[in-house]
Design an enzyme around this catalytic site. Structure first.
Site, PDB file in Angstrom:
ATOM      1  N   ASN A  50       0.842  -1.195   0.000  1.00  0.00           N
ATOM      2  CA  ASN A  50       0.000   0.000   0.000  1.00  0.00           C
ATOM      3  C   ASN A  50       0.880   1.248   0.000  1.00  0.00           C
ATOM      4  O   ASN A  50       2.005   1.217   0.501  1.00  0.00           O
ATOM      5  CB  ASN A  50      -0.862   0.002   1.273  1.00  0.00           C
ATOM      6  CG  ASN A  50      -1.806   1.202   1.355  1.00  0.00           C
ATOM      7  OD1 ASN A  50      -2.440   1.579   0.364  1.00  0.00           O
ATOM      8  ND2 ASN A  50      -1.903   1.817   2.528  1.00  0.00           N
ATOM      9  N   HIS A  83       0.800   5.179   1.448  1.00  0.00           N
ATOM     10  CA  HIS A  83       0.071   6.038   2.375  1.00  0.00           C
ATOM     11  C   HIS A  83       0.728   7.418   2.380  1.00  0.00           C
ATOM     12  O   HIS A  83       1.952   7.526   2.457  1.00  0.00           O
ATOM     13  CB  HIS A  83       0.100   5.438   3.785  1.00  0.00           C
ATOM     14  CG  HIS A  83      -0.647   6.280   4.769  1.00  0.00           C
ATOM     15  ND1 HIS A  83      -2.031   6.327   4.811  1.00  0.00           N
ATOM     16  CD2 HIS A  83      -0.213   7.146   5.717  1.00  0.00           C
ATOM     17  CE1 HIS A  83      -2.401   7.175   5.747  1.00  0.00           C
ATOM     18  NE2 HIS A  83      -1.334   7.685   6.318  1.00  0.00           N
ATOM     19  N   SER A 140       4.774   6.835   2.491  1.00  0.00           N
ATOM     20  CA  SER A 140       5.363   5.544   2.846  1.00  0.00           C
ATOM     21  C   SER A 140       4.738   4.456   1.986  1.00  0.00           C
ATOM     22  O   SER A 140       3.535   4.484   1.733  1.00  0.00           O
ATOM     23  CB  SER A 140       5.047   5.193   4.311  1.00  0.00           C
ATOM     24  OG  SER A 140       5.397   6.249   5.182  1.00  0.00           O
ATOM     25  N   VAL A 199      -4.973  -0.804  10.100  1.00  0.00           N
ATOM     26  CA  VAL A 199      -5.001   0.173   9.011  1.00  0.00           C
ATOM     27  C   VAL A 199      -3.698   0.988   8.988  1.00  0.00           C
ATOM     28  O   VAL A 199      -3.270   1.491  10.033  1.00  0.00           O
ATOM     29  CB  VAL A 199      -6.219   1.121   9.155  1.00  0.00           C
ATOM     30  CG1 VAL A 199      -6.176   2.233   8.123  1.00  0.00           C
ATOM     31  CG2 VAL A 199      -7.509   0.335   9.013  1.00  0.00           C
ATOM     32  N   ASP A 200      -3.088   1.077   7.799  1.00  0.00           N
ATOM     33  CA  ASP A 200      -1.860   1.857   7.595  1.00  0.00           C
ATOM     34  C   ASP A 200      -0.716   1.396   8.502  1.00  0.00           C
ATOM     35  O   ASP A 200       0.099   2.204   8.960  1.00  0.00           O
ATOM     36  CB  ASP A 200      -2.116   3.363   7.762  1.00  0.00           C
ATOM     37  CG  ASP A 200      -3.137   3.859   6.754  1.00  0.00           C
ATOM     38  OD1 ASP A 200      -3.154   3.329   5.633  1.00  0.00           O
ATOM     39  OD2 ASP A 200      -3.929   4.749   7.084  1.00  0.00           O
TER      40      ASP A 200
HETATM   41  C1  GRF Z   1      -2.700   8.958  -2.640  1.00  0.00           C
HETATM   42  O1  GRF Z   1      -2.372  10.110  -1.933  1.00  0.00           O
HETATM   43  C2  GRF Z   1      -2.351   7.720  -1.858  1.00  0.00           C
HETATM   44  O2  GRF Z   1      -1.211   7.875  -1.074  1.00  0.00           O
HETATM   45  C3  GRF Z   1      -3.555   7.530  -0.985  1.00  0.00           C
HETATM   46  O3  GRF Z   1      -4.647   7.896  -1.778  1.00  0.00           O
HETATM   47  C4  GRF Z   1      -4.224   8.801  -2.793  1.00  0.00           C
HETATM   48  C5  GRF Z   1      -4.573   8.202  -4.105  1.00  0.00           C
HETATM   49  O4  GRF Z   1      -4.323   9.068  -5.181  1.00  0.00           O
HETATM   50  N1  GRF Z   1      -3.600   6.192  -0.455  1.00  0.00           N
HETATM   51  P1  GRF Z   1      -4.342   8.501  -6.652  1.00  0.00           P
HETATM   52  O5  GRF Z   1      -5.697   7.845  -6.852  1.00  0.00           O
HETATM   53  O6  GRF Z   1      -3.223   7.516  -6.787  1.00  0.00           O
HETATM   54  O7  GRF Z   1      -4.167   9.687  -7.545  1.00  0.00           O
END
Ligand code: GRF
Length: 224
Positions: A113, A115, A142, A150-151
């Site tokens: 993921n 974040h 990250s 979560v995260d």
């Molecule tokens: C990003 O900031 C990502 O870190 C977070 O959600 C946002 C998604 O943006 N999990 P995108 O859809 O990739 O433009």
């Protein structure tokens, strides 16, 4: 065409804009990138990222979470689509559903993921506003393996950006997003290239060096 090293079949899960998906698509366009994106899956039919996948000729699938009464049923549908696509790795890129322990365990070590904060600071939502309110001098993003909280989960890589005087949420978000687009392809490539191992709950990147490229803010050179 000569067959190069085997690329890991990767599904990207999205819910919206898909700019990180785009960064991964662009990276995977290089034949020596260790991951191949074989599926883009969205829980929302209107996710803009689906168009990006279509433009790149990548198969898409929509599994609307509202069609399922329970999280378990929704995730069973996700699993079916992922298996049909032969996915080996699953990359969450702005996928706005919390995943259950059953799903996370099934994909343990193969589920990653991004974040928008320097974890473990600011898990959850509204990370940029919270970073501004806290007055941190460095913020960032990250990429981590997903665990049941979560995260949370072993951090593969992080990118830091400065918080500048006068920043508002949008300006800071844009600076972090640029860093995300560099960090995610790098980290997915490391995972797909078998260069990440987990030791005692933390991720170690093979050939990752000693992290000597430090980032200090305020910059001592500019202080008097
Ligand atoms: C990003 O900031 C990502 O870190 C977070 O959600 C946002 C998604 O943006 N999990 P995108 O859809 O990739 O433009």
């Amino acid at each position: 065409m000569p067959s190069g090293p085997k690329r890991r079949r990767t599904a990207v899960l999205i819910s919206g804009r898909g700019s990180n998906l785009q960064a991964l698509i662009d990276a995977a366009a290089a034949p020596d990138y260790p991951a191949e994106i074989v599926l883009v899956l969205s829980n929302r039919p209107d996710a803009r990222g689906l168009e990006r996948a279509a433009v790149a000729g990548i198969p898409t699938s929509v599994v609307p979470h509202r069609d399922y009464e329970t999280r378990a049923a929704f995730e069973a549908a996700l699993t079916e689509v992922l298996s049909e696509a032969g996915a080996e790795l699953v990359s969450l890129a702005g996928f706005m559903r919390v995943l259950t322990e059953a799903f996370v365990s099934r994909w343990q070590g193969r589920l990653v993921n991004i974040h928008p904060s320097l974890l473990p600071a600011f898990p959850g939502l509204d990370t940029h506003a919270r970073a501004l309110a806290a007055g941190v001098k460095l913020h960032g993003c990250s990429v981590h393996l997903v665990s049941t909280e979560v995260d949370e989960g072993p951090i593969i890589g992080q990118a830091a950006v400065p918080v500048l005087p006068g920043d508002d949420e949008a300006a800071l978000a844009a600076r972090v997003l640029e860093a995300e687009h560099r960090l995610y392809p790098l980290c997915l490539g490391l995972l797909a290239g078998d260069r990440v191992r987990v030791e005692g709950g933390t991720a170690v990147v093979e050939g990752g060096g000693d992290n000597a490229g430090r980032l200090l803010n305020p910059d001592p050179g500019s202080l008097r």
